[in-house]
Motif scaffolding. Structure first.
Motif, PDB file in Angstrom:
ATOM      1  N   LEU A 202      -0.816  -1.548   3.768  1.00  0.00           N
ATOM      2  CA  LEU A 202      -0.101  -2.625   4.449  1.00  0.00           C
ATOM      3  C   LEU A 202       1.255  -2.840   3.788  1.00  0.00           C
ATOM      4  O   LEU A 202       1.382  -2.737   2.570  1.00  0.00           O
TER       5      LEU A 202
ATOM      6  N   ALA B 181       1.454  -2.151 -18.567  1.00  0.00           N
ATOM      7  CA  ALA B 181       2.495  -1.293 -17.979  1.00  0.00           C
ATOM      8  C   ALA B 181       1.985   0.146 -17.921  1.00  0.00           C
ATOM      9  O   ALA B 181       1.216   0.581 -18.782  1.00  0.00           O
ATOM     10  N   TYR B 182       2.414   0.878 -16.885  1.00  0.00           N
ATOM     11  CA  TYR B 182       1.947   2.259 -16.707  1.00  0.00           C
ATOM     12  C   TYR B 182       2.780   3.220 -17.556  1.00  0.00           C
ATOM     13  O   TYR B 182       3.999   3.052 -17.691  1.00  0.00           O
TER      14      TYR B 182
ATOM     15  N   ARG C 103       5.548  -4.613   4.557  1.00  0.00           N
ATOM     16  CA  ARG C 103       6.307  -5.789   5.007  1.00  0.00           C
ATOM     17  C   ARG C 103       5.958  -6.239   6.418  1.00  0.00           C
ATOM     18  O   ARG C 103       5.736  -7.414   6.679  1.00  0.00           O
TER      19      ARG C 103
ATOM     20  N   VAL D 142      -1.793  -8.598 -13.837  1.00  0.00           N
ATOM     21  CA  VAL D 142      -1.082  -7.900 -14.914  1.00  0.00           C
ATOM     22  C   VAL D 142      -1.690  -8.322 -16.245  1.00  0.00           C
ATOM     23  O   VAL D 142      -2.292  -9.404 -16.331  1.00  0.00           O
TER      24      VAL D 142
ATOM     25  N   GLY E 128       0.786  -1.228   0.000  1.00  0.00           N
ATOM     26  CA  GLY E 128       0.000   0.000   0.000  1.00  0.00           C
ATOM     27  C   GLY E 128       0.819   1.279   0.000  1.00  0.00           C
ATOM     28  O   GLY E 128       0.263   2.349  -0.239  1.00  0.00           O
ATOM     29  N   ARG E 129       2.107   1.183   0.293  1.00  0.00           N
ATOM     30  CA  ARG E 129       2.922   2.409   0.281  1.00  0.00           C
ATOM     31  C   ARG E 129       3.797   2.498  -0.961  1.00  0.00           C
ATOM     32  O   ARG E 129       4.658   3.359  -1.073  1.00  0.00           O
ATOM     33  N   GLY E 130       3.593   1.616  -1.913  1.00  0.00           N
ATOM     34  CA  GLY E 130       4.350   1.664  -3.170  1.00  0.00           C
ATOM     35  C   GLY E 130       3.673   2.585  -4.171  1.00  0.00           C
ATOM     36  O   GLY E 130       2.683   3.261  -3.870  1.00  0.00           O
TER      37      GLY E 130
ATOM     38  N   HIS F 298       7.938  -9.605  -6.732  1.00  0.00           N
ATOM     39  CA  HIS F 298       8.026 -10.410  -5.506  1.00  0.00           C
ATOM     40  C   HIS F 298       8.482 -11.827  -5.878  1.00  0.00           C
ATOM     41  O   HIS F 298       7.992 -12.408  -6.846  1.00  0.00           O
TER      42      HIS F 298
HETATM   43  N1  LIG Z   1       4.590  -0.869 -12.905  1.00  0.00           N
HETATM   44  C1  LIG Z   1       3.742  -1.345 -13.802  1.00  0.00           C
HETATM   45  O1  LIG Z   1       3.693  -0.894 -14.962  1.00  0.00           O
HETATM   46  C2  LIG Z   1       2.783  -2.450 -13.437  1.00  0.00           C
HETATM   47  C3  LIG Z   1       1.830  -2.873 -14.363  1.00  0.00           C
HETATM   48  C4  LIG Z   1       0.962  -3.893 -14.013  1.00  0.00           C
HETATM   49  C5  LIG Z   1       1.055  -4.481 -12.765  1.00  0.00           C
HETATM   50  N2  LIG Z   1       2.003  -4.048 -11.898  1.00  0.00           N
HETATM   51  C6  LIG Z   1       2.077  -4.698 -10.589  1.00  0.00           C
HETATM   52  O2  LIG Z   1       1.704  -3.758  -9.605  1.00  0.00           O
HETATM   53  C7  LIG Z   1       2.196  -4.242  -8.358  1.00  0.00           C
HETATM   54  C8  LIG Z   1       2.667  -3.096  -7.524  1.00  0.00           C
HETATM   55  O3  LIG Z   1       3.828  -2.542  -8.094  1.00  0.00           O
HETATM   56  P1  LIG Z   1       4.449  -1.217  -7.447  1.00  0.00           P
HETATM   57  O4  LIG Z   1       5.669  -0.902  -8.256  1.00  0.00           O
HETATM   58  O5  LIG Z   1       3.392  -0.219  -7.269  1.00  0.00           O
HETATM   59  O6  LIG Z   1       4.837  -1.764  -6.003  1.00  0.00           O
HETATM   60  P2  LIG Z   1       6.099  -1.461  -5.144  1.00  0.00           P
HETATM   61  O7  LIG Z   1       6.427   0.008  -5.254  1.00  0.00           O
HETATM   62  O8  LIG Z   1       7.141  -2.487  -5.398  1.00  0.00           O
HETATM   63  O9  LIG Z   1       5.511  -1.732  -3.686  1.00  0.00           O
HETATM   64  C9  LIG Z   1       6.135  -1.295  -2.547  1.00  0.00           C
HETATM   65  C10 LIG Z   1       5.276  -1.762  -1.387  1.00  0.00           C
HETATM   66  O10 LIG Z   1       5.432  -3.178  -1.266  1.00  0.00           O
HETATM   67  C11 LIG Z   1       5.818  -3.501   0.035  1.00  0.00           C
HETATM   68  N3  LIG Z   1       6.801  -4.602   0.018  1.00  0.00           N
HETATM   69  C12 LIG Z   1       8.049  -4.577  -0.461  1.00  0.00           C
HETATM   70  N4  LIG Z   1       8.634  -5.784  -0.322  1.00  0.00           N
HETATM   71  C13 LIG Z   1       7.722  -6.572   0.264  1.00  0.00           C
HETATM   72  C14 LIG Z   1       7.711  -7.923   0.671  1.00  0.00           C
HETATM   73  N5  LIG Z   1       8.785  -8.717   0.510  1.00  0.00           N
HETATM   74  N6  LIG Z   1       6.592  -8.406   1.206  1.00  0.00           N
HETATM   75  C15 LIG Z   1       5.504  -7.620   1.373  1.00  0.00           C
HETATM   76  N7  LIG Z   1       5.433  -6.324   1.013  1.00  0.00           N
HETATM   77  C16 LIG Z   1       6.537  -5.818   0.474  1.00  0.00           C
HETATM   78  C17 LIG Z   1       6.428  -2.256   0.608  1.00  0.00           C
HETATM   79  O11 LIG Z   1       6.300  -2.368   1.990  1.00  0.00           O
HETATM   80  P3  LIG Z   1       6.814  -1.277   3.056  1.00  0.00           P
HETATM   81  O12 LIG Z   1       5.666  -0.304   3.131  1.00  0.00           O
HETATM   82  O13 LIG Z   1       7.012  -2.070   4.293  1.00  0.00           O
HETATM   83  O14 LIG Z   1       8.068  -0.677   2.494  1.00  0.00           O
HETATM   84  C18 LIG Z   1       5.605  -1.167  -0.048  1.00  0.00           C
HETATM   85  O15 LIG Z   1       4.393  -0.948   0.665  1.00  0.00           O
HETATM   86  C19 LIG Z   1       3.237  -5.310  -8.668  1.00  0.00           C
HETATM   87  O16 LIG Z   1       2.685  -6.559  -8.381  1.00  0.00           O
HETATM   88  C20 LIG Z   1       3.451  -5.146 -10.165  1.00  0.00           C
HETATM   89  O17 LIG Z   1       3.808  -6.357 -10.789  1.00  0.00           O
HETATM   90  C21 LIG Z   1       2.845  -3.043 -12.181  1.00  0.00           C
END
Ligand SMILES: NC(=O)c1ccc[n+]([C@@H]2O[C@H](COP(=O)([O-])OP(=O)(O)OC[C@H]3O[C@@H](n4cnc5c(N)ncnc54)[C@H](OP(=O)(O)O)[C@@H]3O)[C@@H](O)[C@H]2O)c1
Length: 272
Positions: free
Chosen positions: A33, A121-122, A35, A86, A11-13, A59
């Motif tokens: 939520l 992809a975004y 880690r 995705v 949730g913080r990504g 992940h």
């Molecule tokens: N980027 C794209 O174009 C795209 C397109 C389609 C789908 N997606 C999918 O979208 C999803 C989110 O991507 P994102 O880049 O927004 O996420 P992200 O920035 O990687 O997410 C960071 C968040 O994940 C938590 N986190 C990091 N490592 C973890 C672990 N080992 N276990 C549990 N939580 C963990 C972090 O926790 P803390 O708060 O504790 O730091 C933080 O809240 C991914 O599944 C990606 O495949 C992305």
């Protein structure tokens, strides 16, 4: 009226923050939520009206994460789950997509009320190179391959609607932008938005993955190889139906994100 409270994994990504904004705009409460919550999923989810089941990017074991969250949701009685997957999850040559395909299967067999979202992809993925003194589009794949690049804000709005509104149970929604675009389209559109040259450059894969943690490099290589051969075309009509409007055109997303005016510069301003 129900006061919604949504537990948002990762949730913080990048995606999580955009979703939180969209949910709060619609009056919902958000529980981001991370880690630390994985060891205490029951209290973390307890009292939520829905869970947004999203793994962090790349992940290493997404199906295990999905299974843990589904089990906790069942234990504490959160029966609505929306899985952030995705576009084209069943793509065996991209291991992280395959992890999402397996996650989807677990979600569909969970017995909970589920919806699956499959975003492409975004557009935002290409922004870092466009900010700063020398904006450029630099990609490690064929710059003419087509993608359904989608505005993250549109994905977040669609996700918020699915989480808060009825009628999406058992649905799988692919979420692409309004039309297929290539990296070349992004460079050309950014040049119009910024009113300056934006070079387009193909970079070696080694260079593109160098900053990533060692454990992620192989999966990134596999992804770029796939993109190089096939792009990632993704339809945009489902997003249109969910939002009640077309997805945000590429030029408008770039203008908003880069702090420039939308040039609406002729018929090609939105890419192709
Ligand atoms: N980027 C794209 O174009 C795209 C397109 C389609 C789908 N997606 C999918 O979208 C999803 C989110 O991507 P994102 O880049 O927004 O996420 P992200 O920035 O990687 O997410 C960071 C968040 O994940 C938590 N986190 C990091 N490592 C973890 C672990 N080992 N276990 C549990 N939580 C963990 C972090 O926790 P803390 O708060 O504790 O730091 C933080 O809240 C991914 O599944 C990606 O495949 C992305």
């Amino acid at each position: 009226m129900t006061q919604h409270e949504v537990g948002v994994l990762a949730g913080r990504g990048k995606t999580g923050r955009a979703l939180a904004r969209a949910l709060r705009e619609r009056g919902a409460r958000v529980r981001p939520l991370g880690r630390a919550d994985l060891d205490r999923l029951d209290p973390a989810l307890s009292g939520c009206t829905a869970v947004y089941l999203m793994a962090p990017n790349l992940h290493p074991d997404e199906p295990a994460l999905v299974a843990d969250v589904l089990a906790a949701a069942q234990r504490v009685g959160v029966d609505r789950v929306v899985h952030h997957s995705v576009a084209a999850p069943y793509t065996p040559s991209m291991p992280h997509h395959l992890g999402k395909a397996r996650g989807e299967d677990l979600v569909r067999r969970s017995g909970l009320r589920w919806t699956v979202l499959q975003p492409c992809a975004y557009v935002q993925n290409l922004l870092s190179g466009l900010r700063g003194d020398e904006p450029a589009v630099r990609v490690p794949y064929d710059p003419d391959r087509l993608f359904g690049l989608v505005d993250l804000a549109d994905v977040a709005e669609a996700a918020a609607r699915v989480l808060l509104e009825d009628g999406h149970e058992g649905a799988t929604y692919e979420l692409g932008g309004p039309r297929p675009v290539s990296a070349r389209d992004v460079a050309e559109t950014a040049a119009r938005v910024l009113r300056r040259d934006v070079p387009l450059q193909r970079v070696p894969t080694d260079e593109a993955v160098a900053a990533a943690p060692e454990a992620e490099r192989e999966w990134l290589r596999a992804m770029f190889e796939y993109y190089d051969r096939h792009g990632l075309p993704t339809g945009g009509l489902v997003l249109r139906a969910l939002l009640g409007r077309g997805g945000t055109p590429l030029a408008a997303t770039l203008a908003r994100e880069l702090g420039a005016g939308d040039p609406a510069a002729g018929p090609s301003a939105t890419g192709r």
